[in-house]
Design a protein around this motif. Structure first.
Motif, short mmCIF file in Angstrom:
data_model
loop_
_atom_site.label_atom_id
_atom_site.label_comp_id
_atom_site.label_asym_id
_atom_site.label_seq_id
_atom_site.Cartn_x
_atom_site.Cartn_y
_atom_site.Cartn_z
N PRO A 145 35.27 39.38 27.38
CA PRO A 145 35.25 40.58 28.23
C PRO A 145 36.12 40.45 29.47
O PRO A 145 36.45 41.45 30.10
CB PRO A 145 33.77 40.71 28.61
CG PRO A 145 33.20 39.33 28.47
CD PRO A 145 33.97 38.70 27.35
N ARG A 146 36.55 39.24 29.80
CA ARG A 146 37.39 39.04 30.98
C ARG A 146 38.86 39.32 30.69
O ARG A 146 39.67 39.38 31.60
CB ARG A 146 37.25 37.60 31.49
CG ARG A 146 35.83 37.23 31.93
CD ARG A 146 35.72 35.73 32.13
NE ARG A 146 35.95 35.01 30.88
CZ ARG A 146 35.98 33.69 30.78
NH1 ARG A 146 35.79 32.95 31.87
NH2 ARG A 146 36.19 33.11 29.61
N LEU A 147 39.20 39.51 29.43
CA LEU A 147 40.60 39.70 29.04
C LEU A 147 41.06 41.11 29.38
O LEU A 147 40.47 42.10 28.93
CB LEU A 147 40.75 39.46 27.54
CG LEU A 147 42.17 39.60 26.98
CD1 LEU A 147 43.07 38.50 27.53
CD2 LEU A 147 42.15 39.55 25.46
N ASP A 148 42.11 41.21 30.16
CA ASP A 148 42.72 42.50 30.50
C ASP A 148 43.89 42.71 29.55
O ASP A 148 44.94 42.07 29.68
CB ASP A 148 43.20 42.49 31.95
CG ASP A 148 43.73 43.86 32.39
OD1 ASP A 148 44.08 44.68 31.52
OD2 ASP A 148 43.81 44.10 33.62
N LEU A 149 43.71 43.61 28.59
CA LEU A 149 44.72 43.80 27.55
C LEU A 149 46.03 44.34 28.10
O LEU A 149 47.09 44.16 27.48
CB LEU A 149 44.20 44.75 26.47
CG LEU A 149 42.96 44.33 25.70
CD1 LEU A 149 42.66 45.32 24.59
CD2 LEU A 149 43.11 42.93 25.14
#
Length: 442
Positions: free
Chosen positions: A326-330
């Motif tokens: 959930p921490r991944l900023d696409l």
């Protein structure tokens, strides 16, 4: 507990494009079944391999070249007769004198030459070439009011830009593009078309031997590569850049048009850059790629591998697993795996060239046709084990005048088949052939 080398009764067949009709579900199933990150697969009938599923396994393999080599001479089944002479795998992976096919000092020599050669071209020059090619292509359909952007734009732009960077004249680039289409589509004269492309390359190299220019061919010659090495590395650049960049352009345009609502400021450079990033996460152009061979017995991903086993890079499943964080900023994170890792990873200059080509191609298209909209609510995806492909992307727009007057410039598409009686080899996807048939066809 490490398991011995074993294969299920009905493993995934990488030569079956229908198995990839729903990639997300496939990756979920494999990651659940093989949580340690390695899945037994078949590359074709009787030829086994291991599909890498997680970023952790990729990092281990790609950063340990002494154990997981890139040279095909280490592949046991390639040398023991299990892969027949008629197999596409044998045609695809026949060694060539390029950066992909060698390890050690030769690989480092080719890498230094390619990086230095790419560095000689300024960003301003490259951007100018991309814009010039984009305008010439858009001129060919801007007055029509509707177009399939894969067939008429994204599917041909990367190749034509590369031809410009190689130093080819416009008519040569068009001829190469048309011949490449016949090779990728397995037309009856595909072998002749490939020979034509080789002759164009050889002629260009010979001219640059006599008189150097400000282009990639001249730069590679200047770094001591012989004619065969120059040609093989140029053809590798085409294979590595063309179809993946073409798909990145198409996927980005589709994502922008769907989300724009209908449409958010597509002509914002920041919006385009972030959407390219998101598209590379959500729909990476490469699902899988055969790429490493064990040099000795080794334990990996819960299995005991034998010397000479084949490992398949799994960009699709690994990035799918990474997206669960959930921490991944696409839109801003660029740690995706499609550019590789380690000594065989794409050099930073090459990665930047690919991303710049995609960004400027999308930006220039929107500047020319600002009211583009999807002609329907769907785009045709072509399921395949290797290239995650958008087969067509139909849009409509207000007709516009071409920038240049005179005869229409209409190169044939390198991504859309023309009518042909040729039959593709059984079990080999058209997109797989488009990616590799060009480089390694004998």
């Amino acid at each position: 507990m490490t398991q011995p080398r074993q294969f299920p009764a009905a493993p995934l067949r990488l030569d079956d494009p229908h198995a990839f009709s729903d990639p997300a579900s496939l990756w979920d199933r494999l990651l659940a079944e093989y949580p340690r990150g390695l899945a037994p697969v078949y590359l074709e009938e009787g030829v086994s391999g291991w599909l890498m599923l997680t970023p952790e396994v990729h990092r281990t393999v790609l950063n340990t070249p002494d154990v997981f080599a890139g040279e095909v001479r280490h592949w046991r089944d390639f040398n023991n007769g299990r892969i027949p002479a008629t197999s596409p795998l044998r045609a695809i992976y026949t060694p060539r004198r390029n950066i992909w096919s060698v390890d050690g000092p030769e690989h480092e020599r080719y890498r230094r030459a390619l990086v230095a050669s790419l560095t000689t071209m300024s960003e301003r020059y490259v951007v100018g070439e991309i814009g010039a090619v984009a305008d010439r292509i858009v001129d060919s359909f801007c007055a029509d009011g509707a177009v399939d952007l894969v067939a008429r734009y994204s599917g041909i732009l990367p190749l034509l830009v590369l031809c410009r960077l190689f130093g080819m004249e416009e008519d040569e680039g068009l001829a190469v593009c048309t011949a490449m289409q016949r090779v990728w589509n397995y037309d009856e004269d595909a072998a002749h078309a490939h020979a034509q492309v080789q002759r164009y390359m050889d002629d260009l190299i010979a001219r640059r031997r006599e008189r150097a220019g400000q282009d990639l061919v001249s730069a590679l010659i200047g770094h001591g590569l012989d004619d065969e090495e120059v040609r093989d590395n140029l053809t590798f650049l085409i294979a590595a850049a063309h179809e993946p960049v073409a798909q990145a352009i198409a996927q980005t345009i589709r994502l922008l048009l769907v989300r724009r609502n209908r449409y958010l400021q597509i002509n914002s450079v920041r919006t385009i850059r972030e959407t390219i990033n998101a598209s590379l996460w959500e729909a990476p152009p490469l699902h899988t790629l055969i790429g490493r061979f064990t040099t000795r017995e080794v334990e990996l991903g819960g299995f005991r591998l034998a010397a000479g086993d084949c490992l398949v890079l799994g960009f699709g499943p690994a990035q799918h697993a990474m997206r669960r964080d959930p921490r991944l900023d696409l839109e801003t994170n660029r740690s995706y795996l499609i550019f590789g890792l380690g000594e065989h990873g794409c050099p930073e200059r090459g990665r930047d060239l690919a991303l710049t080509m995609a960004e400027k191609a999308v930006q220039r298209l929107d500047q020319r046709l600002p009211d583009m909209a999807l002609a329907d609510d769907t785009a045709d995806d072509a399921p395949a084990a290797v290239i995650a492909g958008v087969h067509s992307l139909r849009v409509r727009y207000t007709p516009a005048d071409p920038l240049q007057q005179g005869a229409l410039w209409k190169p044939q598409s390198a991504s859309t088949p023309t009518t042909s009686t040729a039959t593709p080899p059984h079990g080999r996807s058209t997109l797989l052939g488009r990616l590799f048939g060009w480089i390694w066809r004998d």
